[in-house]
Scaffold this motif. Structure first.
Motif, mmCIF file in Angstrom:
data_model
loop_
_atom_site.group_PDB
_atom_site.id
_atom_site.type_symbol
_atom_site.label_atom_id
_atom_site.label_comp_id
_atom_site.label_asym_id
_atom_site.label_seq_id
_atom_site.Cartn_x
_atom_site.Cartn_y
_atom_site.Cartn_z
ATOM 1 N N ALA A 20 0.794 -1.210 0.000
ATOM 2 C CA ALA A 20 0.000 0.000 0.000
ATOM 3 C C ALA A 20 0.823 1.255 0.000
ATOM 4 O O ALA A 20 1.791 1.357 0.698
ATOM 5 C CB ALA A 20 -0.911 0.006 1.212
ATOM 6 N N GLY A 21 0.431 2.229 -0.792
ATOM 7 C CA GLY A 21 1.165 3.482 -0.852
ATOM 8 C C GLY A 21 0.278 4.630 -0.430
ATOM 9 O O GLY A 21 -0.923 4.524 -0.377
ATOM 10 N N CYS A 22 0.873 5.786 -0.137
ATOM 11 C CA CYS A 22 0.070 6.927 0.271
ATOM 12 C C CYS A 22 0.708 8.207 -0.230
ATOM 13 O O CYS A 22 1.888 8.251 -0.532
ATOM 14 C CB CYS A 22 -0.054 6.976 1.790
ATOM 15 S SG CYS A 22 1.525 7.063 2.637
ATOM 16 N N GLY A 23 -0.109 9.231 -0.304
ATOM 17 C CA GLY A 23 0.428 10.529 -0.721
ATOM 18 C C GLY A 23 0.314 10.747 -2.210
ATOM 19 O O GLY A 23 0.214 9.825 -2.994
ATOM 20 N N ALA A 24 0.335 12.010 -2.617
ATOM 21 C CA ALA A 24 0.232 12.345 -4.028
ATOM 22 C C ALA A 24 1.602 12.391 -4.651
ATOM 23 O O ALA A 24 2.591 12.622 -3.999
ATOM 24 C CB ALA A 24 -0.461 13.688 -4.195
ATOM 25 N N GLY A 25 1.659 12.176 -5.952
ATOM 26 C CA GLY A 25 2.942 12.218 -6.645
ATOM 27 C C GLY A 25 2.781 12.859 -8.001
ATOM 28 O O GLY A 25 1.692 13.263 -8.403
ATOM 29 N N GLU A 26 3.865 12.944 -8.725
ATOM 30 C CA GLU A 26 3.837 13.567 -10.027
ATOM 31 C C GLU A 26 3.238 12.617 -11.053
ATOM 32 O O GLU A 26 3.450 11.412 -11.004
ATOM 33 C CB GLU A 26 5.258 13.943 -10.449
ATOM 34 C CG GLU A 26 5.904 14.963 -9.533
ATOM 35 C CD GLU A 26 7.304 15.285 -9.976
ATOM 36 O OE1 GLU A 26 7.919 16.156 -9.361
ATOM 37 O OE2 GLU A 26 7.774 14.664 -10.950
ATOM 38 N N ALA A 242 -5.029 2.094 1.714
ATOM 39 C CA ALA A 242 -4.076 3.147 1.368
ATOM 40 C C ALA A 242 -4.388 3.767 0.011
ATOM 41 O O ALA A 242 -5.090 3.173 -0.822
ATOM 42 C CB ALA A 242 -2.654 2.590 1.361
ATOM 43 N N GLN A 243 -3.848 4.946 -0.209
ATOM 44 C CA GLN A 243 -3.966 5.635 -1.481
ATOM 45 C C GLN A 243 -2.698 5.410 -2.306
ATOM 46 O O GLN A 243 -1.633 5.165 -1.743
ATOM 47 C CB GLN A 243 -4.177 7.135 -1.262
ATOM 48 C CG GLN A 243 -5.461 7.474 -0.532
ATOM 49 C CD GLN A 243 -6.695 7.009 -1.282
ATOM 50 O OE1 GLN A 243 -6.830 7.273 -2.474
ATOM 51 N NE2 GLN A 243 -7.584 6.310 -0.589
ATOM 52 N N PRO A 244 -2.786 5.489 -3.629
ATOM 53 C CA PRO A 244 -1.574 5.297 -4.437
ATOM 54 C C PRO A 244 -0.555 6.389 -4.185
ATOM 55 O O PRO A 244 -0.898 7.523 -3.840
ATOM 56 C CB PRO A 244 -2.105 5.344 -5.878
ATOM 57 C CG PRO A 244 -3.391 6.089 -5.785
ATOM 58 C CD PRO A 244 -3.976 5.730 -4.454
ATOM 59 N N GLN A 245 0.705 6.033 -4.394
ATOM 60 C CA GLN A 245 1.791 6.987 -4.168
ATOM 61 C C GLN A 245 1.818 8.062 -5.249
ATOM 62 O O GLN A 245 2.151 9.212 -4.990
ATOM 63 C CB GLN A 245 3.125 6.230 -4.136
ATOM 64 C CG GLN A 245 4.321 7.076 -3.760
ATOM 65 C CD GLN A 245 5.582 6.240 -3.699
ATOM 66 O OE1 GLN A 245 5.597 5.088 -4.126
ATOM 67 N NE2 GLN A 245 6.644 6.828 -3.174
ATOM 68 N N VAL A 246 1.477 7.682 -6.476
ATOM 69 C CA VAL A 246 1.398 8.640 -7.581
ATOM 70 C C VAL A 246 0.144 8.362 -8.386
ATOM 71 O O VAL A 246 -0.420 7.274 -8.330
ATOM 72 C CB VAL A 246 2.631 8.548 -8.521
ATOM 73 C CG1 VAL A 246 3.918 8.822 -7.776
ATOM 74 C CG2 VAL A 246 2.691 7.190 -9.202
ATOM 75 N N VAL A 247 -0.290 9.348 -9.111
ATOM 76 C CA VAL A 247 -1.382 9.186 -10.062
ATOM 77 C C VAL A 247 -0.770 9.282 -11.452
ATOM 78 O O VAL A 247 -0.163 10.295 -11.806
ATOM 79 C CB VAL A 247 -2.472 10.263 -9.868
ATOM 80 C CG1 VAL A 247 -3.547 10.114 -10.936
ATOM 81 C CG2 VAL A 247 -3.064 10.162 -8.469
#
Length: 517
Positions: A20-26, A242-247
């Motif tokens: 699982a990843g979290c946070g926004a990415g580029e 969890a949320q994805p690390q990047v979109v």
């Protein structure tokens, strides 16, 4: 996990865990993938129970390319569970899954004859710094003579160590759980991910599949048929918080107007050592590319000699070099409708646990070559460098020169084929056992050497014989002078060990040998 041990009494199961990843990415650009099924055929998990389509993988699946990870996504996968057996593979799979928008978990395969807390701590150390949502304790190894009264306290030790580090869950199957721990309910407060290959993909079937006192599972492993050319990947439905690390921006790129730029993100990365018994050369997908070339060289005479060049339709190629315990380097380029683009810089890597250190001169960050040139090494290249090579494109659809053998040297490597003491560095650990071609018939093998004064770590490098050559099998780095593993290949094995004292790795021992019929 050591190649799918029987998980259920009636079912061969494979281990897996979510990532699982979290946070926004580029945002990143993705190119269309021809392997993707029609949207109407997409399997998206078990939406009725909030469970996504997930895959679990390990070092058995090896490095996963951007192309393959995007194929997973196009097939509906949104979550990955990564095994913690081999650092280089775990790191690569974690990085690639996160970079392509997946959430991730990890799992640790528990061995009953090793310290439970140490196994768990080592697994967490391996994934440190990555957005792993949950660590799954993989409970499926056959317990030998241990009964429920011994297994339950051991598992509790693993749970305690895991909860001291982060979020934890249990992966197992009803057959194992009922047979070996008497269907205990002691762990029913933990999240459960269970394996049952009965063709059902809904967590709603728990009413008829329940065991162990769990009121409801968070995941189910329902198949092990593979996907996108990755044969060992297991299919799961899994609840992910969890949320994805990047979109990732998956808008198709515009049509090219020139030859492509040099490929990026070469793997193996410069300085790493390949311990898998093969190497999978990969680059990121180049938009609109129709072909790729991978130019491999090997260290020779203070420089590098040409080994072979492969042409493939996908951005990776899997090969087994002839020369073990040696430094290699490779570069890559891509072709589109306007011709071949520029070569990338070189990435140099060691192949085999006994490979010398990779010198800084083996890799270059600058781009070499010119667009449109076609320099392809062929069989019989310098010093037999392109000879004796076995190649597997692993579904890459390669074209051009991919012959598995050619003139020149055979696949043998240096080192002993007999008992300990015939070759190998002097001054290394002694007292290696098993040795002398001893035949081992038990499911597990314990390798040991005499303790080295002041040693804080031992490195065990294992090879097996295939087709007259010694191929790398696996490497272990315990803190004690012994390690237990479960061979998955029936062959003659040889192994050696080195000790680390005061942070400095000492010389390798001579090779010891045993047979696993």
């Amino acid at each position: 996990m050591p190649r799918r041990v029987a998980l259920l009494v009636s079912l061969a199961s494979v281990l897996a865990l979510p990532f699982a990843g979290c946070g926004a990415g580029e945002a990143q650009v993705e190119t269309p993938k021809p392997d993707a099924p029609a949207s109407s055929d997409l399997f998206t998990g078990d939406p009725a129970h909030g469970a996504e389509y997930a895959l679990d993988v390990s070092f058995w699946e090896g490095p996963i390319s951007e192309y393959e990870m995007d194929c997973f996504w196009s097939s509906g996968v949104r979550h990955m569970v990564i095994g913690t057996q081999l650092q280089e593979t775990t790191t690569q799979q974690l990085q690639m899954a996160g970079a392509r928008g997946m959430t991730v978990d990890a799992y640790v395969y528990l061995y009953w004859d090793q310290d439970m807390a140490t196994q768990v701590k080592n697994a967490f150390q391996m994934v440190r710094g990555y957005p792993v949502g949950r660590m799954w304790l993989d409970v499926e190894a056959l317990p030998g003579s241990l009964g429920a009264n011994q297994l339950i306290p051991l598992l509790q030790q693993a749970v305690d160590a895991c909860q001291a580090e982060g979020d934890c869950g249990i992966y197992t199957g009803p057959g194992w759980w009922k047979s070996y721990v008497n269907n205990t309910t002691q762990f029913s407060n933990l999240p459960l991910w269970y394996a049952l290959y009965n063709g059902k993909t809904s967590l709603g079937d728990w009413s008829t599949e329940k065991f162990g006192g769990w009121t409801a599972p968070v995941g189910k492993q329902f198949t092990s048929v593979g996907i996108c050319g990755i044969g060992g990947a297991d299919g799961d439905v899994l609840q992910v918080s969890a949320q994805p690390q990047v979109v990732v921006d998956r808008t198709p790129p515009p049509a090219p107007t020139t030859a492509p730029a040099a490929p990026s993100d070469l793997f193996p990365t410069s300085g790493m050592v390949e311990l898998l018994g093969y190497t999978k050369m990969m680059v990121d997908t180049v938009p609109s590319a129709t072909s790729y070339q991978f130019d491999l060289e090997y260290a020779s005479g203070g420089g590098f000699a040409s080994y072979y060049t492969w042409t493939a339709s996908k951005p990776f190629v899997k090969v087994t070099p002839t020369y073990n315990n040696r430094v290699y380097r490779f570069r890559a380029r891509a072709q589109d409708a306007y011709g071949w683009g520029a070569w990338s810089g070189y990435s140099a890597f060691g192949y085999g646990a006994g490979a010398p250190a990779v010198s800084s001169g083996g890799a270059s960050s600058s781009t070499t070559g010119t667009s449109g040139t076609t320099s392809t090494s062929t069989t019989g290249s310098t010093s037999g460098g392109g000879s004796g090579l076995t190649s597997s494109t692993s579904g890459s659809g390669s074209t051009g020169s991919t012959s598995s053998t050619s003139t020149g040297s055979t696949g043998t490597t240096t080192g002993s084929t007999g008992s300990s003491g015939t070759t190998g560095a002097t001054g290394g650990p002694t007292g290696l056992a098993p040795d002398g071609d001893k035949t081992v018939t038990t499911p597990n093998v314990t390798l040991s050497c005499s303790p080295v004064t002041g040693a804080t770590k031992y490195t065990f490098a294992i090879e097996y014989q295939s087709g007259g050559a010694w191929l790398t099998y696996y490497g272990y780095t315990p803190s004690s002078p012994s390690v237990t593993f479960y061979p998955q290949i029936h062959a003659q094995y040889r192994w050696r060990v080195q000790a680390t004292v005061g942070g400095v790795a000492g010389p390798w021992s001579a090779y010891a040998t045993f047979d696993y019929p």
